[in-house]
Design a protein around this motif. Structure first.
Motif, mmCIF file in Angstrom:
data_model
loop_
_atom_site.group_PDB
_atom_site.id
_atom_site.type_symbol
_atom_site.label_atom_id
_atom_site.label_comp_id
_atom_site.label_asym_id
_atom_site.label_seq_id
_atom_site.Cartn_x
_atom_site.Cartn_y
_atom_site.Cartn_z
ATOM 1 N N ALA A 132 0.833 -1.204 0.000
ATOM 2 C CA ALA A 132 0.000 0.000 0.000
ATOM 3 C C ALA A 132 0.866 1.253 0.000
ATOM 4 O O ALA A 132 0.621 2.203 -0.764
ATOM 5 N N ASN A 133 1.873 1.284 0.841
ATOM 6 C CA ASN A 133 2.798 2.413 0.845
ATOM 7 C C ASN A 133 3.742 2.375 -0.340
ATOM 8 O O ASN A 133 4.010 3.401 -0.980
ATOM 9 N N ALA A 134 4.253 1.196 -0.633
ATOM 10 C CA ALA A 134 5.254 1.077 -1.697
ATOM 11 C C ALA A 134 4.697 1.520 -3.051
ATOM 12 O O ALA A 134 5.391 2.188 -3.822
ATOM 13 N N ARG A 135 3.435 1.187 -3.326
ATOM 14 C CA ARG A 135 2.876 1.462 -4.644
ATOM 15 C C ARG A 135 2.046 2.745 -4.710
ATOM 16 O O ARG A 135 1.999 3.399 -5.756
ATOM 17 N N TYR A 136 1.358 3.091 -3.605
ATOM 18 C CA TYR A 136 0.348 4.140 -3.704
ATOM 19 C C TYR A 136 0.534 5.296 -2.726
ATOM 20 O O TYR A 136 0.559 6.455 -3.129
ATOM 21 N N LEU A 137 0.637 5.029 -1.466
ATOM 22 C CA LEU A 137 0.590 6.105 -0.474
ATOM 23 C C LEU A 137 1.933 6.778 -0.251
ATOM 24 O O LEU A 137 1.977 7.932 0.200
ATOM 25 N N LYS A 138 3.018 6.064 -0.511
ATOM 26 C CA LYS A 138 4.375 6.634 -0.434
ATOM 27 C C LYS A 138 4.667 7.268 0.926
ATOM 28 O O LYS A 138 5.344 8.292 1.019
ATOM 29 N N ASN A 139 4.107 6.667 1.980
ATOM 30 C CA ASN A 139 4.340 7.136 3.362
ATOM 31 C C ASN A 139 3.816 8.549 3.627
ATOM 32 O O ASN A 139 4.251 9.198 4.586
ATOM 33 N N LYS A 140 2.862 9.023 2.812
ATOM 34 C CA LYS A 140 2.362 10.389 2.951
ATOM 35 C C LYS A 140 1.071 10.493 3.757
ATOM 36 O O LYS A 140 0.564 11.593 3.963
ATOM 37 N N ILE A 141 0.530 9.360 4.199
ATOM 38 C CA ILE A 141 -0.721 9.363 4.963
ATOM 39 C C ILE A 141 -0.387 8.960 6.403
ATOM 40 O O ILE A 141 -0.197 7.784 6.703
ATOM 41 N N PRO A 142 -0.282 9.928 7.325
ATOM 42 C CA PRO A 142 0.197 9.626 8.677
ATOM 43 C C PRO A 142 -0.603 8.554 9.403
ATOM 44 O O PRO A 142 -0.023 7.712 10.088
ATOM 45 N N TYR A 143 -1.921 8.580 9.271
ATOM 46 C CA TYR A 143 -2.712 7.620 10.035
ATOM 47 C C TYR A 143 -2.471 6.200 9.544
ATOM 48 O O TYR A 143 -2.370 5.266 10.349
ATOM 49 N N TRP A 144 -2.358 6.007 8.251
ATOM 50 C CA TRP A 144 -2.040 4.674 7.722
ATOM 51 C C TRP A 144 -0.661 4.225 8.216
ATOM 52 O O TRP A 144 -0.472 3.058 8.592
ATOM 53 N N ASN A 145 0.277 5.153 8.260
ATOM 54 C CA ASN A 145 1.609 4.809 8.777
ATOM 55 C C ASN A 145 1.535 4.368 10.232
ATOM 56 O O ASN A 145 2.230 3.428 10.649
ATOM 57 N N ASP A 146 0.698 5.036 11.021
ATOM 58 C CA ASP A 146 0.538 4.643 12.420
ATOM 59 C C ASP A 146 -0.076 3.251 12.539
ATOM 60 O O ASP A 146 0.316 2.450 13.396
ATOM 61 N N ILE A 147 -1.046 2.967 11.689
ATOM 62 C CA ILE A 147 -1.698 1.652 11.738
ATOM 63 C C ILE A 147 -0.686 0.541 11.500
ATOM 64 O O ILE A 147 -0.591 -0.418 12.268
ATOM 65 N N VAL A 148 0.093 0.676 10.439
ATOM 66 C CA VAL A 148 1.006 -0.418 10.096
ATOM 67 C C VAL A 148 2.225 -0.460 11.018
ATOM 68 O O VAL A 148 2.892 -1.492 11.121
ATOM 69 N N ALA A 149 2.494 0.639 11.710
ATOM 70 C CA ALA A 149 3.609 0.647 12.661
ATOM 71 C C ALA A 149 3.224 0.029 13.998
ATOM 72 O O ALA A 149 4.100 -0.290 14.809
ATOM 73 N N HIS A 150 1.916 -0.158 14.234
ATOM 74 C CA HIS A 150 1.449 -0.662 15.531
ATOM 75 C C HIS A 150 0.456 -1.805 15.307
ATOM 76 O O HIS A 150 -0.750 -1.642 15.498
ATOM 77 N N PRO A 151 0.947 -2.983 14.940
ATOM 78 C CA PRO A 151 0.028 -4.086 14.647
ATOM 79 C C PRO A 151 -0.680 -4.639 15.883
ATOM 80 O O PRO A 151 -1.793 -5.156 15.770
ATOM 81 N N ASP A 152 -0.061 -4.539 17.054
ATOM 82 C CA ASP A 152 -0.596 -5.152 18.266
ATOM 83 C C ASP A 152 -1.221 -4.097 19.178
ATOM 84 O O ASP A 152 -1.105 -2.896 18.945
ATOM 85 N N TYR A 153 -1.858 -4.542 20.246
ATOM 86 C CA TYR A 153 -2.524 -3.630 21.179
ATOM 87 C C TYR A 153 -1.483 -3.053 22.136
ATOM 88 O O TYR A 153 -1.411 -3.407 23.311
#
Length: 628
Positions: A235-256
């Motif tokens: 998702a980041n590699a092809r489309y978002l290019k690390n420009k969507i902060p909330y998506w970056n937070d989601i994938v950086a924190h997989p667990d509770y």
């Protein structure tokens, strides 16, 4: 987390059919509009629109909505249907963009993080407090009483104001507010990522500060697009290019972890701080869980009995639509439940607490019960006249209230299927439209589940026709005894109401037959989902510390199915479906344990054999809260 976009507010809210008091051809405004920039404690100014009734004759309370979606840019000339009762009672309506959205200054973090211990911190709770302080001092002819309400994100900002309410805040109605984005609201279900929603909503809110942006898919069927996307890292590699902060937070924190626990603002609510009308939809496709959690947390200390719960057979925000007499093909028996809710519940609630007129609600919970299509009033929730009843999954594919017996010699006490991440079960019928705008997103949770009948990776269990009505009111849960040949995996459980084959007469001349498309517009044989949920194996023991499953070892899976109020009518059958993929509403589990699914490689996705057990020792079941 969105009921509708404020970009369309004038058409969807302030441009609906006129009220009885306003001539249809009149273009005269009903309100005076004033736009101001309200200062808050850190010097940021928030874009705020104040709508004051032109016919105001005395001091009025303020009804305040805080939103990330944009505010009205002109005075309305028509009363929207969903505001009719409120306008008749008389309010000064105030709408405010959250910090960092549209003309509001600051940074929009798409965050629910509130640190009550940090007096220097700014957040949605402090912004609400400071804004109310400014409004009661600067809005002419207000009576010193403020109410807040809103649906979805607007419900969240309403709810967050309860953590430290301003003294002038006398009543709130959080409606479909999320409370914990990892546990069971928009973005996850017990740690299982709601892939399509999380991806599309993150883009919607953070791609452009000045507008709501829908992702532009280059494939018509989004099921195919997400499948072609492959591992989530693409998702980041092809489309978002690390420009969507909330998506970056989601994938950086997989667990509770601490990030999500801080976001779970509900952990700080343990009392009723302001009279609150909680509102939930039983088929809310976005936030069905949050309002019930707010209700239960506030109930921990509610000495004045000002914590109320309302729920109905609605999709996300349907109770604020111009009409709600059905959901999909499911009729509400002639009731316009949206109008009834607003006339009989919402307007009287605010009227009592903000105008001092009428009576305090004499109930704790009110629901519109599906199946019977009747409004119900409860002194307490869950009602005291209920008892748990176990509905057992049998190894022959039947469903009954009798516990499983031992398998006969040579028989099997389980059923099995192969789950293939390369061919996941769609969560609704294909082609699947984008989440927003429009499409079938609103009503997918009531979609006829016959579309997955015959798939070898979906197990179906069916009861005999009921000999009498079965009323289910309260919390439901499934307890599966299941195994997988992999080291991770998901199980999805659906509790379904199966309509009789002749539930309604045909709507066409028997000699001429149905018109094109008419045959499918019937509930004959309909498989109506009542409750559906997923659990992810890596979190079966701990949400904080994922661990692999032991291959081919049956373990107990607890799958909460939330609160419901439904009557399975005489002649209907109960059904349970079990599957391991639900795509792309839930991301694909590789079925091989990896430290983070968000970093999984394509080679990590493997087939697995899933078994559901039905024996005296391993009795898979759904526990119903049945009215006695």
């Amino acid at each position: 987390m969105r009921q509708h976009l404020w970009a369309a507010v004038l058409a969807a809210l302030w441009g609906t059919p006129v009220s009885a008091q306003q001539p249809a051809d009149s273009a005269a405004p009903l309100f005076k509009l004033e736009e101001v920039m309200v200062p808050v404690r850190d010097g940021v100014h928030l874009q705020t629109v104040i709508l004051t009734p032109l016919q105001q004759s005395g001091p009025l309370p303020i009804l305040f909505t805080r939103t990330p979606y944009g505010v009205p840019d002109k005075a309305p000339t028509r009363t929207p249907t969903s505001y009719k009762e409120l306008v008749q009672d008389g309010y000064i309506f105030v709408f405010q963009n959250l910090r960092g959205r549209f003309k509001s200054e600051g940074v929009f973090k798409l965050s629910s993080w509130v640190d009550l211990a940090d007096s220097s911190a700014t957040n949605e709770t402090t912004d609400a407090y400071d804004s109310i302080e400014w409004l009661i001092k600067h809005v002419p002819n207000n009576n010193g009483k403020v109410g807040m309400y809103g649906v979805s994100y607007d419900g969240l900002t309403t709810a967050l104001a309860m953590l430290k309410p301003h003294p002038a805040l006398k009543a709130v109605s959080e409606q479909a507010s999320p409370v914990d984005q990892w546990m069971n609201d928009d973005m996850h279900r017990y740690g299982a990522l709601r892939e399509s929603y999380a991806f599309e909503y993150s883009v919607l809110e953070q791609a452009d500060k000045n507008q709501n942006t829908n992702f532009d898919f280059d494939e018509y069927d989004t099921y195919e697009w997400y499948l072609d996307l492959g591992p989530l890292s693409n998702a980041n590699a092809r489309y978002l290019k690390n420009k969507i902060p909330y998506w970056n937070d989601i994938v950086a924190h997989p667990d509770y972890d601490e990030y999500w626990k801080h976001e779970a603002w509900i952990r700080q609510l343990h009392a009723t701080t302001v009279p609150n009308l909680n509102v939930a939809g039983f088929w809310d496709q976005e936030d069905p869980w949050g309002p019930w959690q707010i209700f239960r947390h506030a109930e921990e200390h509610d000495p004045d009995h000002t914590n109320f719960m309302v729920a109905g057979p609605w999709f996300h925000g349907e109770w604020q639509h111009s009409k709600a007499d059905s959901i999909g093909l499911i009729s509400f028996g002639g009731h316009d439940t949206a109008r009834e809710f607003r006339e009989q519940i919402q307007a009287p609630f605010f009227r009592y607490y903000l105008h001092g007129q009428g009576d305090k609600p004499a109930w704790q919970a009110r629901t519109f019960q599906s199946g019977s299509n009747t409004w119900k009033t409860y002194d307490a929730w869950p009602p005291k006249n209920t008892a748990s009843r176990k509905l057992y999954l049998q190894s022959d594919g039947s469903l009954s209230f009798d516990a499983p017996a031992a398998a006969s010699a040579g028989g099997r006490d389980y059923r099995e299927y192969i789950s293939d991440p390369a061919n996941p079960v769609p969560y609704r019928e294909r082609p699947i439209s984008p989440t927003y705008p429009g499409g079938d997103w609103r009503t997918w949770e009531v979609a006829d589940q016959r579309f997955v009948d015959g798939r070898p990776d979906v197990l179906t269990y069916v009861s005999k026709p009921l000999e009498q009505d079965l009323t289910v009111t309260g919390e439901l849960a499934a307890y599966l005894y299941a195994s997988t040949s992999g080291t991770d995996g998901d199980f999805i459980v659906k509790l379904i109401d199966v309509y009789p084959e002749k539930a309604q007469p045909v709507a066409w001349d028997k000699d001429e037959g149905p018109k094109p498309g008419q045959y499918e517009e019937s509930v004959n044989g309909y498989e109506l989902p009542i409750a559906m949920e997923v659990r992810r194996g890596r979190y079966n023991v701990s949400f904080e510390h994922p661990r692999p499953l032991k291959a081919n070892a049956p373990v107990r899976w607890e799958i909460p199915l939330r609160d419901h109020d439904h009557v399975f009518l005489k002649g209907h059958r109960l059904m349970v479906q079990v599957q391991s993929t639900w795509f792309p509403i839930i991301d694909r589990n590789p079925q091989k344990f990896v430290p983070s699914i968000y970093k999984a490689k394509a080679s990590d996705y493997v087939k697995a054999t899933q078994r559901i057990y039905s024996s005296p020792a391993l009795p898979s079941q759904v526990v119903l809260s049945v009215v006695r």
